[in-house]
Scaffold this motif. Sequence first.
Motif, PDB file in Angstrom:
ATOM      1  N   PRO A  20       0.817  -1.216   0.000  1.00 15.17           N
ATOM      2  CA  PRO A  20       0.000   0.000   0.000  1.00 15.17           C
ATOM      3  C   PRO A  20       0.852   1.268   0.000  1.00 15.17           C
ATOM      4  CG  PRO A  20       0.113  -0.886   2.210  1.00 15.17           C
ATOM      5  CD  PRO A  20       0.776  -1.894   1.317  1.00 15.17           C
ATOM      6  N   GLU A  21       0.275   2.336  -0.514  1.00 12.42           N
ATOM      7  CA  GLU A  21       0.961   3.628  -0.499  1.00 12.42           C
ATOM      8  C   GLU A  21       0.784   4.330   0.843  1.00 12.42           C
ATOM      9  OE1 GLU A  21       0.293   5.958  -4.186  1.00 12.42           O
ATOM     10  OE2 GLU A  21      -0.602   4.095  -4.921  1.00 12.42           O
ATOM     11  N   VAL A  22      -0.281   3.964   1.550  1.00 14.52           N
ATOM     12  CA  VAL A  22      -0.520   4.534   2.877  1.00 14.52           C
ATOM     13  C   VAL A  22      -1.044   3.426   3.782  1.00 14.52           C
ATOM     14  CG1 VAL A  22      -2.816   5.348   2.190  1.00 14.52           C
ATOM     15  CG2 VAL A  22      -1.725   6.324   4.206  1.00 14.52           C
ATOM     16  N   LEU A  23      -0.583   3.415   5.030  1.00 13.36           N
ATOM     17  CA  LEU A  23      -1.020   2.431   6.013  1.00 13.36           C
ATOM     18  C   LEU A  23      -1.736   3.148   7.143  1.00 13.36           C
ATOM     19  CD1 LEU A  23      -0.913  -0.571   7.029  1.00 13.36           C
ATOM     20  CD2 LEU A  23       1.024   0.167   8.422  1.00 13.36           C
ATOM     21  N   LEU A  24      -2.958   2.704   7.456  1.00 20.58           N
ATOM     22  CA  LEU A  24      -3.741   3.225   8.578  1.00 20.58           C
ATOM     23  C   LEU A  24      -3.747   2.153   9.666  1.00 20.58           C
ATOM     24  CD1 LEU A  24      -6.821   4.524   6.521  1.00 20.58           C
ATOM     25  CD2 LEU A  24      -4.702   5.754   7.062  1.00 20.58           C
ATOM     26  N   ALA A  25      -3.224   2.477  10.834  1.00 17.93           N
ATOM     27  CA  ALA A  25      -3.119   1.502  11.922  1.00 17.93           C
ATOM     28  C   ALA A  25      -3.925   1.989  13.120  1.00 17.93           C
ATOM     29  CB  ALA A  25      -1.663   1.285  12.304  1.00 17.93           C
ATOM     30  N   ASP A  26      -4.956   1.228  13.491  1.00 12.55           N
ATOM     31  CA  ASP A  26      -5.856   1.611  14.574  1.00 12.55           C
ATOM     32  C   ASP A  26      -5.398   0.958  15.874  1.00 12.55           C
ATOM     33  OD1 ASP A  26      -7.931   2.589  16.042  1.00 12.55           O
ATOM     34  OD2 ASP A  26      -9.500   1.451  15.016  1.00 12.55           O
ATOM     35  N   GLU A  27      -4.790   1.739  16.761  1.00 12.90           N
ATOM     36  CA  GLU A  27      -4.286   1.262  18.052  1.00 12.90           C
ATOM     37  C   GLU A  27      -3.437  -0.006  17.883  1.00 12.90           C
ATOM     38  OE1 GLU A  27      -4.485   2.822  20.825  1.00 12.90           O
ATOM     39  OE2 GLU A  27      -6.189   4.180  20.718  1.00 12.90           O
ATOM     40  N   PRO A  28      -2.398   0.041  17.055  1.00 12.04           N
ATOM     41  CA  PRO A  28      -1.628  -1.183  16.780  1.00 12.04           C
ATOM     42  C   PRO A  28      -0.852  -1.707  17.976  1.00 12.04           C
ATOM     43  CG  PRO A  28      -0.504   0.723  15.874  1.00 12.04           C
ATOM     44  CD  PRO A  28      -1.851   1.201  16.342  1.00 12.04           C
ATOM     45  N   THR A  29      -0.704  -0.897  19.032  1.00  9.44           N
ATOM     46  CA  THR A  29       0.038  -1.351  20.216  1.00  9.44           C
ATOM     47  C   THR A  29      -0.864  -1.478  21.443  1.00  9.44           C
ATOM     48  OG1 THR A  29       0.643   0.920  20.845  1.00  9.44           O
ATOM     49  CG2 THR A  29       2.136  -0.243  19.349  1.00  9.44           C
ATOM     50  N   GLY A  30      -2.165  -1.428  21.234  1.00  3.97           N
ATOM     51  CA  GLY A  30      -3.088  -1.387  22.367  1.00  3.97           C
ATOM     52  C   GLY A  30      -3.210  -2.689  23.140  1.00  3.97           C
ATOM     53  N   ASN A  31      -2.810  -3.813  22.540  1.00  5.41           N
ATOM     54  CA  ASN A  31      -3.003  -5.107  23.188  1.00  5.41           C
ATOM     55  C   ASN A  31      -1.695  -5.826  23.498  1.00  5.41           C
ATOM     56  OD1 ASN A  31      -6.052  -5.330  23.002  1.00  5.41           O
ATOM     57  ND2 ASN A  31      -5.544  -5.040  20.862  1.00  5.41           N
ATOM     58  N   VAL A  32      -0.597  -5.081  23.544  1.00  4.15           N
ATOM     59  CA  VAL A  32       0.706  -5.715  23.766  1.00  4.15           C
ATOM     60  C   VAL A  32       1.452  -4.981  24.879  1.00  4.15           C
ATOM     61  CG1 VAL A  32       0.854  -6.530  21.383  1.00  4.15           C
ATOM     62  CG2 VAL A  32       1.805  -4.294  21.970  1.00  4.15           C
ATOM     63  N   ASP A  33       2.508  -5.630  25.414  1.00  9.55           N
ATOM     64  CA  ASP A  33       3.296  -5.010  26.474  1.00  9.55           C
ATOM     65  C   ASP A  33       4.234  -3.959  25.878  1.00  9.55           C
ATOM     66  OD1 ASP A  33       5.495  -6.400  25.375  1.00  9.55           O
ATOM     67  OD2 ASP A  33       5.256  -8.071  26.755  1.00  9.55           O
ATOM     68  N   PRO A  34       4.836  -3.096  26.722  1.00  7.66           N
ATOM     69  CA  PRO A  34       5.664  -1.995  26.200  1.00  7.66           C
ATOM     70  C   PRO A  34       6.814  -2.435  25.282  1.00  7.66           C
ATOM     71  CG  PRO A  34       5.079  -1.549  28.465  1.00  7.66           C
ATOM     72  CD  PRO A  34       4.589  -2.942  28.176  1.00  7.66           C
ATOM     73  N   PRO A  35       7.568  -3.498  25.595  1.00  6.35           N
ATOM     74  CA  PRO A  35       8.640  -3.889  24.664  1.00  6.35           C
ATOM     75  C   PRO A  35       8.104  -4.271  23.286  1.00  6.35           C
ATOM     76  CG  PRO A  35       9.003  -4.888  26.818  1.00  6.35           C
ATOM     77  CD  PRO A  35       7.628  -4.294  26.848  1.00  6.35           C
ATOM     78  N   MET A  36       6.979  -5.004  23.241  1.00  5.90           N
ATOM     79  CA  MET A  36       6.404  -5.373  21.955  1.00  5.90           C
ATOM     80  C   MET A  36       5.840  -4.145  21.257  1.00  5.90           C
ATOM     81  SD  MET A  36       5.884  -7.481  19.607  1.00  5.90           S
ATOM     82  CE  MET A  36       6.541  -8.915  20.473  1.00  5.90           C
ATOM     83  N   ALA A  37       5.281  -3.201  22.016  1.00  7.04           N
ATOM     84  CA  ALA A  37       4.778  -1.966  21.415  1.00  7.04           C
ATOM     85  C   ALA A  37       5.903  -1.231  20.696  1.00  7.04           C
ATOM     86  CB  ALA A  37       4.155  -1.073  22.484  1.00  7.04           C
ATOM     87  N   ARG A  38       7.066  -1.165  21.327  1.00  5.84           N
ATOM     88  CA  ARG A  38       8.204  -0.486  20.696  1.00  5.84           C
ATOM     89  C   ARG A  38       8.655  -1.238  19.442  1.00  5.84           C
ATOM     90  NH1 ARG A  38       9.462   0.315  26.241  1.00  5.84           N
ATOM     91  NH2 ARG A  38      10.867  -1.485  26.298  1.00  5.84           N
ATOM     92  N   ARG A  39       8.602  -2.570  19.498  1.00  6.10           N
ATOM     93  CA  ARG A  39       9.002  -3.359  18.333  1.00  6.10           C
ATOM     94  C   ARG A  39       8.056  -3.117  17.164  1.00  6.10           C
ATOM     95  NH1 ARG A  39      10.326  -9.875  18.225  1.00  6.10           N
ATOM     96  NH2 ARG A  39      10.755 -10.001  15.998  1.00  6.10           N
ATOM     97  N   ILE A  40       6.759  -3.089  17.453  1.00  6.67           N
ATOM     98  CA  ILE A  40       5.776  -2.843  16.407  1.00  6.67           C
ATOM     99  C   ILE A  40       5.968  -1.448  15.810  1.00  6.67           C
ATOM    100  CG2 ILE A  40       3.309  -2.462  16.000  1.00  6.67           C
ATOM    101  CD1 ILE A  40       2.817  -4.803  17.966  1.00  6.67           C
ATOM    102  N   LEU A  41       6.174  -0.451  16.676  1.00  5.21           N
ATOM    103  CA  LEU A  41       6.397   0.900  16.161  1.00  5.21           C
ATOM    104  C   LEU A  41       7.662   0.976  15.323  1.00  5.21           C
ATOM    105  CD1 LEU A  41       4.929   3.681  16.417  1.00  5.21           C
ATOM    106  CD2 LEU A  41       3.964   1.815  17.765  1.00  5.21           C
ATOM    107  N   SER A  42       8.686   0.248  15.714  1.00  5.74           N
ATOM    108  CA  SER A  42       9.924   0.227  14.928  1.00  5.74           C
ATOM    109  C   SER A  42       9.671  -0.345  13.535  1.00  5.74           C
ATOM    110  CB  SER A  42      10.998  -0.596  15.642  1.00  5.74           C
ATOM    111  OG  SER A  42      11.390   0.036  16.843  1.00  5.74           O
TER     112      SER A  42
END
Length: 221
Positions: free
Chosen positions: A158-180
């Motif tokens: 895709p040319e644009v990605l829309l992510a709705d609360e992509p880190t809302g169900n994971v712990d902080p280390p996994m949230a950082r990994r997903i954001l990375s």
Amino acid sequence: MALIQFENVGLRYGMGPEVLRDMTFDIPRNSFQFLTGPSGAGKTTLLRLMLMALQPTRGLIRLFGRDVAVIPHKELPMLRRRVGIVFQDFRLLDHMTTYENVALPLRVRGKDEVSYRNDVIELLKWVGLGERLHARPPVLSGGEKQRVAIARALIDQPEVLLADEPTGNVDPPMARRILSLLVELNRLGTAVVIATHDIALMDRYNARRMILSEGRLDIHD
């Protein structure tokens, strides 16, 4: 060129008051931004407008330079394929393997598996799931499910990605990994819009913030 443009957009349900009003902004090519605000502010609703899953009550929305109000219905699926979406509830199919869930958008389009098998496997390796190709969602952790959902959203490039609360169900280390992963995706050329209420996570990145409150949008570049 802006991939998505809103001009004085408003949305109401039935005869009720507007839930979103005077939305004017754009999502530039290759850009990275957070969409934030309190729970119930309308972040998911705004993402659905960007995806053309909702029509505005008033105002103008352009997607890839085209007025969505006059796009022929038969052309919408092709345009939507240029927008990836990661839903808050993942929407994975439990009877399918990780590989099959990610490949599903290509199967639906009628593509031959020979043409995409290697791409799906490489993408799953990229999100750290190369060893989970044959696992089904019920045995995956929350972070693994989220990465499957991200991979599925990306498989159509895709040319644009829309992510709705992509880190809302994971712990902080996994949230950082997903954001990375999403930051790296942006570096590769995809515009990214992340809806989140996690202030600490946003503070780790120097990115535009689109703050939604009481139906209005305030943008901090």
